[in-house]
Design an enzyme around this catalytic site. Structure first.
Site, PDB file in Angstrom:
ATOM      1  CG  HIS A 103       5.393  15.146   5.663  1.00  0.00           C
ATOM      2  ND1 HIS A 103       6.023  16.056   6.487  1.00  0.00           N
ATOM      3  CD2 HIS A 103       6.101  13.991   5.767  1.00  0.00           C
ATOM      4  CE1 HIS A 103       7.086  15.473   7.038  1.00  0.00           C
ATOM      5  NE2 HIS A 103       7.152  14.220   6.633  1.00  0.00           N
ATOM      6  CD  GLU A 127       8.093  11.755   4.518  1.00  0.00           C
ATOM      7  OE1 GLU A 127       7.910  11.227   5.632  1.00  0.00           O
ATOM      8  OE2 GLU A 127       8.827  12.752   4.348  1.00  0.00           O
ATOM      9  CG  HIS A 135       6.773  10.065   8.861  1.00  0.00           C
ATOM     10  ND1 HIS A 135       6.912  11.403   8.589  1.00  0.00           N
ATOM     11  CD2 HIS A 135       5.827   9.980   9.832  1.00  0.00           C
ATOM     12  CE1 HIS A 135       6.088  12.105   9.358  1.00  0.00           C
ATOM     13  NE2 HIS A 135       5.422  11.262  10.129  1.00  0.00           N
ATOM     14  CD  GLU A 184      11.094   8.668   9.046  1.00  0.00           C
ATOM     15  OE1 GLU A 184      10.856   8.522   7.832  1.00  0.00           O
ATOM     16  OE2 GLU A 184      11.105   9.778   9.621  1.00  0.00           O
TER      17      GLU A 184
END
Length: 218
Positions: A12, A50, A105, A180
């Site tokens: 992101h 995040e 992430h 993740e």
């Protein structure tokens, strides 16, 4: 031959949420379809995003890998921009001639979900995805376990998650894995990702996993 090259891809970006038209633009997904350029990412219930977590952890990993003699390329060099799109991130390994690509992430799942998982492209679309990407994923998984992080209890199996829906993995022609690190919506894990100490622990584990994969001292 020169030093090994690693691309770090912090998920992101800081301004994605203020540029929705730009990040909702459709781009190739690597399997014949399209998907949005990027997303805003998730955040803890307290509002720690995040994008900030991934950039902080990636910056720490970059520092440690550089100290170990690795040439690091980041897909974004600050947390104040938009994108890049997932297709560009997926091609970053190729552009850099990378030996490994690690996308960083954190998840936003139901609050009872805990643990990390490592995703890789499956079914594989090329030789890099077929073998090396899985090896990299296992190496990262093992390093996360060794650092005391638990396998996800809500997705994947044994800390690994084969995925066909992630463009950054599907488009990769270099060994690529997506970690993740935690579920940001779980109160316990939110505390870890929000702390300096927690982020240092994640970064150290990811660094160890990459160095092990590259067969460098770690």
């Amino acid at each position: 031959a020169g030093p090994p090259v690693v691309v770090l891809d912090p998920g992101h970006n800081g301004r994605n949420s203020r540029n929705l038209a730009e990040i909702n633009r459709q781009v190739p997904d690597g399997r014949g379809g399209t998907k949005p350029c990027n997303t805003t990412g998730t955040q803890t219930n307290a509002g720690y995003p995040e994008h900030a977590f991934t950039f902080d952890v990636a910056s720490r990993v970059a520092q440690q890998l550089t100290a170990a003699g690795v040439r690091v390329v980041m897909t974004r060099t600050d947390d104040d921009g938009v994108g890049p799109c997932v297709d560009e991130r997926g091609r970053a390994g190729e552009s850099a001639g990378a030996d490994a690509v690690v996308s960083i992430h954190a998840d936003g799942a139901a609050s009872r979900g805990t643990g990390f998982h490592v995703a890789f492209s499956d079914p594989p679309l090329n030789p890099a995805q077929e073998g090396p990407a899985r090896e990299l994923s296992v190496s990262l998984r093992d390093a996360m376990r060794a650092a005391g992080f638990a396998d996800s209890n809500y997705i994947g199996r044994d800390g690994l998650s084969p995925r066909a829906d992630l463009a950054g993995l599907s488009l990769a022609t270099r060994p690529t894995a997506l970690v993740e690190c935690a579920n940001m919506r779980n109160p316990h894990e939110a505390a870890v990702v929000s702390s300096e100490e927690g982020r240092a622990r994640y970064a150290a584990a990811l660094t160890q996993g990459v160095l092990a994969y590259l067969n460098l001292p770690h």
